[in-house]
Design an enzyme around this catalytic site. Structure first.
Site, PDB file in Angstrom:
ATOM      1  N   GLY A  13       0.816  -1.218   0.000  1.00 11.23           N
ATOM      2  CA  GLY A  13       0.000   0.000   0.000  1.00 11.23           C
ATOM      3  C   GLY A  13       0.841   1.254   0.000  1.00 11.23           C
ATOM      4  O   GLY A  13       0.566   2.192   0.757  1.00 11.23           O
ATOM      5  N   GLY A  53      17.637   7.485  -4.856  1.00  6.77           N
ATOM      6  CA  GLY A  53      18.341   6.249  -5.188  1.00  6.77           C
ATOM      7  C   GLY A  53      17.797   5.617  -6.455  1.00  6.77           C
ATOM      8  O   GLY A  53      17.053   6.241  -7.208  1.00  6.77           O
ATOM      9  N   ASN A  89       1.516  -2.731   5.474  1.00  6.39           N
ATOM     10  CA  ASN A  89       0.865  -1.452   5.743  1.00  6.39           C
ATOM     11  C   ASN A  89      -0.541  -1.352   5.163  1.00  6.39           C
ATOM     12  O   ASN A  89      -1.415  -0.722   5.763  1.00  6.39           O
ATOM     13  CB  ASN A  89       1.741  -0.325   5.171  1.00  6.39           C
ATOM     14  CG  ASN A  89       0.992   0.968   5.031  1.00  6.39           C
ATOM     15  OD1 ASN A  89       0.755   1.676   6.010  1.00  6.39           O
ATOM     16  ND2 ASN A  89       0.563   1.293   3.811  1.00  6.39           N
ATOM     17  N   SER A 145      -3.506  -0.854  14.716  1.00  6.65           N
ATOM     18  CA  SER A 145      -4.264   0.356  15.039  1.00  6.65           C
ATOM     19  C   SER A 145      -4.570   0.416  16.529  1.00  6.65           C
ATOM     20  O   SER A 145      -4.769  -0.625  17.171  1.00  6.65           O
ATOM     21  CB  SER A 145      -5.584   0.378  14.270  1.00  6.65           C
ATOM     22  OG  SER A 145      -6.398   1.447  14.706  1.00  6.65           O
ATOM     23  N   TYR A 158     -12.880  -3.826  11.655  1.00  7.24           N
ATOM     24  CA  TYR A 158     -11.554  -3.196  11.568  1.00  7.24           C
ATOM     25  C   TYR A 158     -10.785  -3.439  12.870  1.00  7.24           C
ATOM     26  O   TYR A 158      -9.634  -3.877  12.854  1.00  7.24           O
ATOM     27  CB  TYR A 158     -11.727  -1.697  11.309  1.00  7.24           C
ATOM     28  CG  TYR A 158     -10.424  -0.926  11.214  1.00  7.24           C
ATOM     29  CD1 TYR A 158      -9.688  -0.899  10.029  1.00  7.24           C
ATOM     30  CD2 TYR A 158      -9.931  -0.223  12.312  1.00  7.24           C
ATOM     31  CE1 TYR A 158      -8.500  -0.196   9.941  1.00  7.24           C
ATOM     32  CE2 TYR A 158      -8.739   0.490  12.229  1.00  7.24           C
ATOM     33  CZ  TYR A 158      -8.031   0.499  11.040  1.00  7.24           C
ATOM     34  OH  TYR A 158      -6.842   1.198  10.955  1.00  7.24           O
ATOM     35  N   ALA A 159     -11.441  -3.159  13.996  1.00  7.13           N
ATOM     36  CA  ALA A 159     -10.771  -3.351  15.294  1.00  7.13           C
ATOM     37  C   ALA A 159     -10.345  -4.801  15.474  1.00  7.13           C
ATOM     38  O   ALA A 159      -9.223  -5.087  15.903  1.00  7.13           O
ATOM     39  CB  ALA A 159     -11.705  -2.922  16.426  1.00  7.13           C
ATOM     40  N   ALA A 160     -11.237  -5.733  15.108  1.00  8.23           N
ATOM     41  CA  ALA A 160     -10.919  -7.157  15.282  1.00  8.23           C
ATOM     42  C   ALA A 160      -9.770  -7.572  14.364  1.00  8.23           C
ATOM     43  O   ALA A 160      -8.889  -8.345  14.758  1.00  8.23           O
ATOM     44  CB  ALA A 160     -12.158  -8.006  14.997  1.00  8.23           C
ATOM     45  N   LYS A 162      -7.317  -5.755  13.346  1.00 11.40           N
ATOM     46  CA  LYS A 162      -6.053  -5.216  13.852  1.00 11.40           C
ATOM     47  C   LYS A 162      -5.642  -5.911  15.154  1.00 11.40           C
ATOM     48  O   LYS A 162      -4.453  -6.099  15.408  1.00 11.40           O
ATOM     49  CB  LYS A 162      -6.170  -3.705  14.053  1.00 11.40           C
ATOM     50  CG  LYS A 162      -6.435  -2.933  12.759  1.00 11.40           C
ATOM     51  CD  LYS A 162      -5.314  -3.109  11.743  1.00 11.40           C
ATOM     52  CE  LYS A 162      -5.435  -2.133  10.583  1.00 11.40           C
ATOM     53  NZ  LYS A 162      -4.306  -2.247   9.650  1.00 11.40           N
TER      54      LYS A 162
HETATM   55  N1  LIG Z   1      -4.994   6.845   8.818  1.00 10.22           N
HETATM   56  C1  LIG Z   1      -5.206   6.516  10.076  1.00 10.22           C
HETATM   57  O1  LIG Z   1      -5.786   7.296  10.851  1.00 10.22           O
HETATM   58  C2  LIG Z   1      -4.727   5.182  10.587  1.00 10.22           C
HETATM   59  C3  LIG Z   1      -4.740   4.961  11.970  1.00 10.22           C
HETATM   60  C4  LIG Z   1      -4.294   3.745  12.468  1.00 10.22           C
HETATM   61  C5  LIG Z   1      -3.856   2.762  11.606  1.00 10.22           C
HETATM   62  N2  LIG Z   1      -3.862   2.990  10.257  1.00 10.22           N
HETATM   63  C6  LIG Z   1      -3.423   1.890   9.384  1.00 10.22           C
HETATM   64  O2  LIG Z   1      -2.300   2.311   8.629  1.00 10.22           O
HETATM   65  C7  LIG Z   1      -2.274   1.626   7.374  1.00 10.22           C
HETATM   66  C8  LIG Z   1      -2.153   2.644   6.250  1.00 10.22           C
HETATM   67  O3  LIG Z   1      -3.247   3.527   6.356  1.00 10.22           O
HETATM   68  P1  LIG Z   1      -3.414   4.851   5.498  1.00 10.22           P
HETATM   69  O4  LIG Z   1      -4.157   5.781   6.353  1.00 10.22           O
HETATM   70  O5  LIG Z   1      -2.131   5.243   4.873  1.00 10.22           O
HETATM   71  O6  LIG Z   1      -4.443   4.279   4.393  1.00 10.22           O
HETATM   72  P2  LIG Z   1      -4.850   4.748   2.953  1.00 10.22           P
HETATM   73  O7  LIG Z   1      -4.277   6.065   2.604  1.00 10.22           O
HETATM   74  O8  LIG Z   1      -6.315   4.541   2.822  1.00 10.22           O
HETATM   75  O9  LIG Z   1      -4.089   3.632   2.036  1.00 10.22           O
HETATM   76  C9  LIG Z   1      -4.468   2.299   2.132  1.00 10.22           C
HETATM   77  C10 LIG Z   1      -3.638   1.472   1.173  1.00 10.22           C
HETATM   78  O10 LIG Z   1      -4.078   0.101   1.251  1.00 10.22           O
HETATM   79  C11 LIG Z   1      -4.324  -0.374  -0.069  1.00 10.22           C
HETATM   80  N3  LIG Z   1      -5.325  -1.425  -0.130  1.00 10.22           N
HETATM   81  C12 LIG Z   1      -6.617  -1.355   0.262  1.00 10.22           C
HETATM   82  N4  LIG Z   1      -7.254  -2.512  -0.059  1.00 10.22           N
HETATM   83  C13 LIG Z   1      -6.329  -3.313  -0.649  1.00 10.22           C
HETATM   84  C14 LIG Z   1      -6.374  -4.623  -1.205  1.00 10.22           C
HETATM   85  N5  LIG Z   1      -7.495  -5.360  -1.251  1.00 10.22           N
HETATM   86  N6  LIG Z   1      -5.237  -5.124  -1.725  1.00 10.22           N
HETATM   87  C15 LIG Z   1      -4.101  -4.410  -1.725  1.00 10.22           C
HETATM   88  N7  LIG Z   1      -4.000  -3.172  -1.218  1.00 10.22           N
HETATM   89  C16 LIG Z   1      -5.103  -2.635  -0.698  1.00 10.22           C
HETATM   90  C17 LIG Z   1      -4.811   0.880  -0.816  1.00 10.22           C
HETATM   91  O11 LIG Z   1      -4.770   0.680  -2.214  1.00 10.22           O
HETATM   92  P3  LIG Z   1      -6.136   0.805  -3.127  1.00 10.22           P
HETATM   93  O12 LIG Z   1      -6.769   2.098  -2.784  1.00 10.22           O
HETATM   94  O13 LIG Z   1      -5.630   0.727  -4.521  1.00 10.22           O
HETATM   95  O14 LIG Z   1      -7.012  -0.362  -2.745  1.00 10.22           O
HETATM   96  C18 LIG Z   1      -3.800   1.904  -0.284  1.00 10.22           C
HETATM   97  O15 LIG Z   1      -2.587   1.752  -0.970  1.00 10.22           O
HETATM   98  C19 LIG Z   1      -3.570   0.801   7.316  1.00 10.22           C
HETATM   99  O16 LIG Z   1      -3.302  -0.534   7.666  1.00 10.22           O
HETATM  100  C20 LIG Z   1      -4.450   1.465   8.358  1.00 10.22           C
HETATM  101  O17 LIG Z   1      -5.390   0.581   8.901  1.00 10.22           O
HETATM  102  C21 LIG Z   1      -4.276   4.167   9.722  1.00 10.22           C
END
Ligand SMILES: NC(=O)c1ccc[n+]([C@@H]2O[C@H](COP(=O)([O-])OP(=O)(O)OC[C@H]3O[C@@H](n4cnc5c(N)ncnc54)[C@H](OP(=O)(O)O)[C@@H]3O)[C@@H](O)[C@H]2O)c1
Length: 244
Positions: A13, A53, A89, A145, A158-160, A162
């Site tokens: 991601g 790089g 990620n 998370s 989502y919570a489960a 993570k």
């Molecule tokens: N943002 C927050 O507040 C927050 C807080 C705690 C934890 N996190 C965690 O941090 C991580 C990154 O979050 P982010 O906020 O950067 O998210 P984001 O901007 O929504 O990006 C999510 C990424 O996951 C990819 N993805 C989603 N479904 C997929 C699938 N079926 N196969 C392959 N890739 C897939 C998306 O690609 P596509 O769009 O092409 O599907 C995108 O590249 C996640 O695991 C999230 O749960 C985020």
């Protein structure tokens, strides 16, 4: 500044948000990065073309598809020879409040969320760890998370997912330590990305920012910095730990 010169990294991601920040920082620290993407082919090319790089590659996979994961990992290994560091990620967040969601939709969200967030990460970890074992070194970092600990009232899947990934991280950290492989989980609260944008821009945003004494949410670069620290040689003994 940590150096990852000569190291290879797979970041899932990485077309935007936290994954993109992680890829940028690893490349700036000298690593070659395999940038995984799902649907955003143009965005990932943009990221790749701006990395410091050289030798970076892009790999595509729907992480809900185990066969696609195996192919993705094999592609990265074919290009780099091996993977030193995996950052799981990619993830999805879908609201499905129990009192306002029909049963078929409820089931679909649970299935999709567990398939991507939990099984996608554990199958990627499997495929990468199997080639780390004979090399007797490696780092796996899973982005989970804070919701795993506090609950997500309107997104329980989502919570489960993570919480499952936290438990997987702790289990596999113990199993893989004898092979010189460290496994860590990072459980961020709110981070300024696409995933959180609509909520942070809503009237709820101010109260969310006020949860921190800094009166803001985290920036993707701050999570990335933690990832690099946990991936460093100096952090080996933190294996099995949870950073929040
Ligand atoms: N943002 C927050 O507040 C927050 C807080 C705690 C934890 N996190 C965690 O941090 C991580 C990154 O979050 P982010 O906020 O950067 O998210 P984001 O901007 O929504 O990006 C999510 C990424 O996951 C990819 N993805 C989603 N479904 C997929 C699938 N079926 N196969 C392959 N890739 C897939 C998306 O690609 P596509 O769009 O092409 O599907 C995108 O590249 C996640 O695991 C999230 O749960 C985020």
């Amino acid at each position: 500044m940590l150096s990852f010169a000569g190291k290879t990294v797979l970041v899932t991601g990485s077309d935007r948000g936290i994954g993109q920040a992680v890829a940028i920082q690893f490349a700036a620290a000298g690593a070659r990065v395999a940038l995984h993407f799902h649907s955003q082919a143009d965005a990932i090319e943009q990221v790749r073309s701006h990395l410091a790089g050289s030798g970076h590659i892009t790999v595509q996979a729907d992480l809900a598809d185990a066969a696609a994961i195996e192919r993705m990992v094999n592609e990265a290994i074919a290009a780099f020879g091996h993977i030193d560091i995996l950052v799981n990620n990619a993830g999805i967040y879908q609201a499905h409040p129990l009192d306002a969601t029909e049963f078929d939709q409820w089931q679909a969200v649970w299935q999709d969320t567990i398939a991507v967030n939990l099984l996608g990460s554990v199958h990627t970890a499997y495929s990468v760890a199997r080639q780390m074992i004979p090399r007797r070194q490696g780092r796996i970092i899973n982005i989970t998370s804070r919701g795993a600990f506090r609950g997500e009232p309107t997104a329980p899947a989502y919570a489960a997912s993570k919480a499952g990934l936290n438990a997987f991280s702790q289990s596999i950290a113990q199993h893989l330590a004898p092979y010189g492989i460290s496994v860590s989980a990072i459980a961020p609260g709110w981070v300024e990305t696409e995933m959180s944008r609509s909520t942070l821009e809503s009237p709820e945003g101010a109260a969310i920012r006020a949860q921190s004494g800094f009166d803001r949410v985290a920036r993707p670069e701050e999570i990335a910095h933690t990832v690099l620290f946990l991936a460093s040689e100096q952090a080996e003994f933190l294996s099995g730990g949870m950073s929040m």
